[in-house]
Design a protein around this motif. Structure first.
Motif, PDB file in Angstrom:
ATOM      1  N   THR A   1       0.834  -1.206   0.000  1.00 47.21           N
ATOM      2  CA  THR A   1       0.000   0.000   0.000  1.00 47.21           C
ATOM      3  C   THR A   1       0.865   1.251   0.000  1.00 47.21           C
ATOM      4  OG1 THR A   1      -1.768  -1.171   1.157  1.00 47.21           O
ATOM      5  CG2 THR A   1      -1.845   1.239   1.209  1.00 47.21           C
ATOM      6  N   HIS A   2       1.912   1.263   0.816  1.00 46.62           N
ATOM      7  CA  HIS A   2       2.809   2.422   0.850  1.00 46.62           C
ATOM      8  C   HIS A   2       3.527   2.606  -0.482  1.00 46.62           C
ATOM      9  CE1 HIS A   2       2.326   2.342   5.270  1.00 46.62           C
ATOM     10  NE2 HIS A   2       2.486   3.643   5.121  1.00 46.62           N
ATOM     11  N   ILE A   3       3.952   1.520  -1.102  1.00 47.85           N
ATOM     12  CA  ILE A   3       4.607   1.613  -2.411  1.00 47.85           C
ATOM     13  C   ILE A   3       3.636   2.189  -3.445  1.00 47.85           C
ATOM     14  CG2 ILE A   3       5.530   0.248  -4.335  1.00 47.85           C
ATOM     15  CD1 ILE A   3       6.781  -1.603  -2.141  1.00 47.85           C
ATOM     16  N   ALA A   4       2.392   1.715  -3.422  1.00 43.53           N
ATOM     17  CA  ALA A   4       1.382   2.227  -4.357  1.00 43.53           C
ATOM     18  C   ALA A   4       1.092   3.699  -4.091  1.00 43.53           C
ATOM     19  CB  ALA A   4       0.103   1.395  -4.253  1.00 43.53           C
ATOM     20  N   LEU A   5       1.016   4.088  -2.817  1.00 39.11           N
ATOM     21  CA  LEU A   5       0.797   5.496  -2.486  1.00 39.11           C
ATOM     22  C   LEU A   5       1.938   6.362  -3.018  1.00 39.11           C
ATOM     23  CD1 LEU A   5      -0.573   5.179   1.168  1.00 39.11           C
ATOM     24  CD2 LEU A   5      -1.788   6.200  -0.766  1.00 39.11           C
ATOM     25  N   TYR A   6       3.159   5.932  -2.785  1.00 37.98           N
ATOM     26  CA  TYR A   6       4.314   6.681  -3.289  1.00 37.98           C
ATOM     27  C   TYR A   6       4.288   6.757  -4.817  1.00 37.98           C
ATOM     28  CZ  TYR A   6       7.011   7.661   0.937  1.00 37.98           C
ATOM     29  OH  TYR A   6       7.446   8.180   2.130  1.00 37.98           O
ATOM     30  N   ALA A   7       3.968   5.661  -5.484  1.00 45.25           N
ATOM     31  CA  ALA A   7       3.905   5.659  -6.953  1.00 45.25           C
ATOM     32  C   ALA A   7       2.867   6.661  -7.453  1.00 45.25           C
ATOM     33  CB  ALA A   7       3.588   4.254  -7.464  1.00 45.25           C
ATOM     34  N   LEU A   8       1.726   6.720  -6.783  1.00 46.75           N
ATOM     35  CA  LEU A   8       0.683   7.667  -7.188  1.00 46.75           C
ATOM     36  C   LEU A   8       1.054   9.109  -6.850  1.00 46.75           C
ATOM     37  CD1 LEU A   8      -2.436   5.535  -6.333  1.00 46.75           C
ATOM     38  CD2 LEU A   8      -1.785   6.377  -8.604  1.00 46.75           C
ATOM     39  N   LEU A   9       1.784   9.317  -5.763  1.00 53.53           N
ATOM     40  CA  LEU A   9       2.243  10.666  -5.431  1.00 53.53           C
ATOM     41  C   LEU A   9       3.239  11.178  -6.464  1.00 53.53           C
ATOM     42  CD1 LEU A   9       2.715  10.460  -1.547  1.00 53.53           C
ATOM     43  CD2 LEU A   9       0.839  11.528  -2.817  1.00 53.53           C
ATOM     44  N   LEU A  10       3.881  10.285  -7.173  1.00 51.28           N
ATOM     45  CA  LEU A  10       4.758  10.654  -8.283  1.00 51.28           C
ATOM     46  C   LEU A  10       3.965  10.777  -9.582  1.00 51.28           C
ATOM     47  CD1 LEU A  10       7.568  11.075  -9.593  1.00 51.28           C
ATOM     48  CD2 LEU A  10       7.731   8.578  -9.771  1.00 51.28           C
ATOM     49  N   ALA A  11       3.154   9.772  -9.881  1.00 56.68           N
ATOM     50  CA  ALA A  11       2.465   9.705 -11.175  1.00 56.68           C
ATOM     51  C   ALA A  11       1.396  10.777 -11.344  1.00 56.68           C
ATOM     52  CB  ALA A  11       1.845   8.322 -11.353  1.00 56.68           C
ATOM     53  N   LEU A  12       0.614  11.022 -10.314  1.00 55.09           N
ATOM     54  CA  LEU A  12      -0.523  11.943 -10.447  1.00 55.09           C
ATOM     55  C   LEU A  12      -0.087  13.361 -10.836  1.00 55.09           C
ATOM     56  CD1 LEU A  12      -3.583  11.720 -10.289  1.00 55.09           C
ATOM     57  CD2 LEU A  12      -3.437  12.283  -7.885  1.00 55.09           C
ATOM     58  N   PRO A  13       0.888  13.962 -10.151  1.00 58.61           N
ATOM     59  CA  PRO A  13       1.328  15.298 -10.580  1.00 58.61           C
ATOM     60  C   PRO A  13       1.962  15.294 -11.976  1.00 58.61           C
ATOM     61  CG  PRO A  13       2.091  14.843  -8.349  1.00 58.61           C
ATOM     62  CD  PRO A  13       1.535  13.567  -8.891  1.00 58.61           C
ATOM     63  N   LEU A  14       2.714  14.243 -12.286  1.00 58.59           N
ATOM     64  CA  LEU A  14       3.325  14.180 -13.623  1.00 58.59           C
ATOM     65  C   LEU A  14       2.265  14.039 -14.712  1.00 58.59           C
ATOM     66  CD1 LEU A  14       6.474  11.953 -12.950  1.00 58.59           C
ATOM     67  CD2 LEU A  14       6.396  14.435 -13.373  1.00 58.59           C
ATOM     68  N   LEU A  15       1.233  13.264 -14.437  1.00 58.17           N
ATOM     69  CA  LEU A  15       0.119  13.156 -15.392  1.00 58.17           C
ATOM     70  C   LEU A  15      -0.572  14.500 -15.576  1.00 58.17           C
ATOM     71  CD1 LEU A  15      -1.463   9.741 -14.324  1.00 58.17           C
ATOM     72  CD2 LEU A  15      -0.446  10.269 -16.563  1.00 58.17           C
ATOM     73  N   GLY A  16      -0.785  15.223 -14.485  1.00 55.83           N
ATOM     74  CA  GLY A  16      -1.412  16.538 -14.566  1.00 55.83           C
ATOM     75  C   GLY A  16      -0.559  17.529 -15.346  1.00 55.83           C
ATOM     76  N   TRP A  17       0.723  17.505 -15.108  1.00 56.08           N
ATOM     77  CA  TRP A  17       1.669  18.380 -15.812  1.00 56.08           C
ATOM     78  C   TRP A  17       1.637  18.071 -17.313  1.00 56.08           C
ATOM     79  CZ3 TRP A  17       7.389  18.760 -13.776  1.00 56.08           C
ATOM     80  CH2 TRP A  17       8.126  19.657 -14.550  1.00 56.08           C
ATOM     81  N   ALA A  18       1.745  16.785 -17.636  1.00 54.23           N
ATOM     82  CA  ALA A  18       1.700  16.372 -19.043  1.00 54.23           C
ATOM     83  C   ALA A  18       0.345  16.704 -19.666  1.00 54.23           C
ATOM     84  CB  ALA A  18       1.995  14.876 -19.154  1.00 54.23           C
ATOM     85  N   LEU A  19      -0.732  16.547 -18.912  1.00 50.54           N
ATOM     86  CA  LEU A  19      -2.066  16.886 -19.401  1.00 50.54           C
ATOM     87  C   LEU A  19      -2.138  18.360 -19.794  1.00 50.54           C
ATOM     88  CD1 LEU A  19      -5.123  16.525 -19.837  1.00 50.54           C
ATOM     89  CD2 LEU A  19      -5.401  16.763 -17.360  1.00 50.54           C
TER      90      LEU A  19
END
Length: 178
Positions: A87-105
């Motif tokens: 769960t912590h690994i998934a949380l960290y992955a999303l804390l990285l991916a979500l802002p990068l997806l928003g930036w790219a969007l």
């Protein structure tokens, strides 16, 4: 009680605060029916707090590696500990991916991304089809993050009120910290 180091606790709660602001601003923007300037201001606030989450992600990773392995808190089985780790690994992955997806969007929508008055480099070129896919991924990742945050919070509350161990207290801000 084995309290977590102050830096880890502060970064945890700063991340929570930034996520709440990012989510609150974009949800409020969706409710605004008129006022283009207000909607743009809310979107920019959402982007800024998303970028703060991204910065906090990198700081958190550095602090975690420098801190090393933390002692276990509570008496958990290996299976529960494995689920918590995943769960912590998934949380960290999303804390990285979500802002990068928003930036790219934003870039795919041909909108520059700004932070503290600086224009950040584009991650992708303007592309309507890519923008549509990134929008879907960004929203889906946000829902997944919400689900994991609820799981994480529920587990902390379960430990506190049912198991009655120190798992939640270890991450709670307090004056007595090592």
């Amino acid at each position: 009680m084995l309290a977590r180091p102050r830096k880890i606790v502060v970064l945890h709660w700063l991340t929570v605060l930034c996520l709440c602001f990012a989510a609150g601003l974009i949800l409020l923007r969706d409710e605004v029916v008129s006022g283009r300037a207000l909607k743009q201001w809310l979107l920019e606030g959402h982007r800024h707090f998303g970028l703060f989450v991204l910065m906090l992600f990198f700081i958190r990773v550095v602090v975690r590696f420098r801190t090393g392995k933390l002692p276990a808190v509570g008496n958990m089985s290996k299976a529960i500990r494995a689920v918590a780790t995943l769960t912590h690994i998934a949380l960290y992955a999303l804390l990285l991916a979500l802002p990068l997806l928003g930036w790219a969007l934003s870039n795919a929508q041909d909108r520059p991304v700004h932070l503290f008055g600086l224009t950040l480099p584009a991650l992708v070129n303007a592309d309507e089809d890519l923008a549509d896919r990134l929008q879907t991924w960004h929203v889906n990742a946000a829902w997944l993050l919400l689900a994991l945050v609820l799981l994480h919070t529920g587990a902390a509350l379960w430990h506190h009120f049912v198991v009655r161990d120190d798992v939640m207290r270890a991450m709670w801000p307090s004056r007595k910290r090592r």
